[in-house]
Design a protein around this motif. Structure first.
Motif, mmCIF file in Angstrom:
data_model
loop_
_atom_site.group_PDB
_atom_site.id
_atom_site.type_symbol
_atom_site.label_atom_id
_atom_site.label_comp_id
_atom_site.label_asym_id
_atom_site.label_seq_id
_atom_site.Cartn_x
_atom_site.Cartn_y
_atom_site.Cartn_z
ATOM 1 N N VAL A 131 0.836 -1.205 0.000
ATOM 2 C CA VAL A 131 0.000 0.000 0.000
ATOM 3 C C VAL A 131 0.868 1.253 0.000
ATOM 4 C CG1 VAL A 131 -1.744 1.301 1.276
ATOM 5 C CG2 VAL A 131 -1.890 -1.199 1.146
ATOM 6 N N VAL A 132 1.865 1.276 0.897
ATOM 7 C CA VAL A 132 2.756 2.437 0.991
ATOM 8 C C VAL A 132 3.546 2.606 -0.297
ATOM 9 C CG1 VAL A 132 4.739 3.417 2.217
ATOM 10 C CG2 VAL A 132 2.912 2.297 3.502
ATOM 11 N N ALA B 125 2.798 1.578 -3.316
ATOM 12 C CA ALA B 125 1.937 2.001 -4.427
ATOM 13 C C ALA B 125 1.568 3.482 -4.330
ATOM 14 C CB ALA B 125 0.677 1.142 -4.455
ATOM 15 N N ALA B 126 1.396 3.975 -3.102
ATOM 16 C CA ALA B 126 0.955 5.360 -2.908
ATOM 17 C C ALA B 126 2.103 6.357 -2.983
ATOM 18 C CB ALA B 126 0.236 5.483 -1.565
ATOM 19 N N TRP B 127 3.244 6.031 -2.384
ATOM 20 C CA TRP B 127 4.326 7.007 -2.245
ATOM 21 C C TRP B 127 5.678 6.535 -2.778
ATOM 22 C CZ3 TRP B 127 1.189 6.160 2.302
ATOM 23 C CH2 TRP B 127 0.214 7.155 2.472
#
Length: 435
Positions: A168-169, A171-173
């Protein structure tokens, strides 16, 4: 605060108190953070292999750099923690590994990752010697395997959190953020540890009854023992052998499981999370159950030697079926076999990590754990290089998992031959002067 050691049976259970379990919870949190930090690479490895451009052998060297530093760190960490004490020694270790974990965000090549992993290994080497020594300081012998099993479950919790959070991290940042975010967790734990932790005799929140319970084992000498002197005893070598033979299997799961699932079942960064979480949930159960099982055997009337080795045998038999994992076509059947093996390893570790406190006085426990951890990391280095070479040459995990499945029965046999009764090592320490 002080109290004379008294038999545990003389202290009513309702009056003993439970502050020692708060300390165990802090050890659980530290071990969880430790494994989140080291597992970030394992989750991102299939993606980074394409992004950075390393091959199987180069990835083996990246993993080996961590293990080499971990081995060096363990060889020194036990002695440093025995000298500085658990409060300062643990704080030093987590400070180093936090900075190193965030340093991965600066890596852009194979050489950069090798340097970052080496620094991380040096810092993370302090976790288990410090945690096991803290358990030896805060728990009587009959409770130590269960306490070790609880904090050791943090290795699985961390490994569960990593595949949940890291994709998640990333993919986002971006993948760099996945390494940076672990620093916040580490800094929070470090601040709480320094603010709240004191040894039992200096902890004002600890009741006299609980201190008496903690110190209910026979008193031990307090002189320092050089770690080289510890190697004269076969009890040390039994622990060293157990770690050298079986730790490589855990390293294999930790750093190669994501690659195995991706290559054998076509999983991507978005879909690899659930199988890895399932595997580590099973490992979590095994960690606690393995420590509980030894205590259960003791309550059944078994002596400590029979109880400890009986629990280790059950765990060893749980690992053996993983040798068949390359013969199954179903993803979740493979996950079940690997999860059972990892549960067996964690239950095994809960008991193996208790062996030093079974056979050595408290002031030497961290040193013995450090020596054994050094051996385990050396074995892990050999396994990583073997795995990388085997996959580069054949592309098959068959021989690799065959070795993993047979390791624990062999290790138990060696432990029994070297320490047939788990008798305390005769260190010939000077006696305290008579009053």
């Amino acid at each position: 605060m002080s109290a004379e050691p008294v038999p545990a049976g003389n202290v009513p259970a309702a009056r003993v108190g439970r502050y020692r379990w708060r300390v165990c919870a802090m050890l659980l949190a530290a071990t969880t953070i430790n494994y989140v930090d080291r597992q970030v690479l394992g989750v991102l490895a299939p993606f980074l292999q394409d992004h950075i451009g390393w091959n199987e052998i180069q990835y083996g060297w990246i993993v080996t750099a961590f293990q080499a530093a971990y081995a060096i760190g363990l060889l020194c960490a036990g002695a440093v923690i025995d000298r500085l004490g658990t409060r300062i020694g643990y704080a030093l270790a987590i400070g180093i590994w936090s900075l190193a974990a965030m340093g991965h965000a600066l890596a852009a090549s194979v050489a950069g990752f090798i340097l970052a992993r080496f620094a991380l290994g040096l810092g993370e080497a302090g976790n288990f010697p410090a945690a096991v020594k803290t358990v030896a300081e805060w728990f009587p012998k009959r409770e130590r395997a269960f306490a070790v099993g609880i904090f050791n479950a943090g290795s699985n919790i961390g490994a569960i959190l990593a595949p949940l959070v890291v994709p998640v991290v990333a993919a986002a940042w971006g993948w760099q953020a996945a390494f940076l975010c672990t620093g916040v967790l580490s800094a929070t734990w470090l601040a709480l540890w320094l603010a709240r932790y004191r040894p039992p005799e200096q902890q004002p929140r600890l009741s006299a009854a609980e201190l008496a319970h903690i110190r209910s084992d026979p008193p031990e000498p307090t002189v320092k023992v050089p770690w080289l002197r510890l190697l004269r005893h076969r009890q040390s070598w039994s622990f060293v052998a157990a770690k050298f033979i079986t730790d490589p299997v855990w390293w294999l799961f930790l750093f190669w499981l994501g690659k195995f699932l991706a290559s054998e079942y076509g999983l991507s960064l978005a879909t690899i999370g659930p199988p890895m979480i399932a595997v580590y949930l099973m490992a979590d159960v095994g960690s606690i159950a393995g420590g509980w099982l030894a205590g259960r055997f003791v309550r059944m009337g078994w002596n400590m030697n029979r109880a400890r080795k009986g629990a280790m045998l059950v765990c060893a038999l749980c690992v053996a079926p993983v040798a068949l994992v390359t013969q199954v076509d179903n993803l979740w059947l493979a996950v079940g076999l690997i999860g059972l093996a990892m549960a067996g390893h964690q239950g095994w570790s809960a008991n193996v990590l208790t062996l030093p406190s079974d056979m050595f006085p408290r002031q030497t426990v961290a040193s013995v754990v450090g020596i054994g951890g050094f051996a385990g990391a050396e074995g892990g280095m050999a396994m990583s290089l073997f795995t990388g070479a085997q996959l580069q040459a054949t592309g098959s995990y068959g021989t690799i998992f065959l070795v993993a499945g047979s390791a624990y029965v062999v290790a138990l046999l060696v432990v029994h031959l070297l320490a047939p009764r788990l008798e305390p090592a005769r260190l010939d320490l000077p006696r305290d002067p008579a009053p």
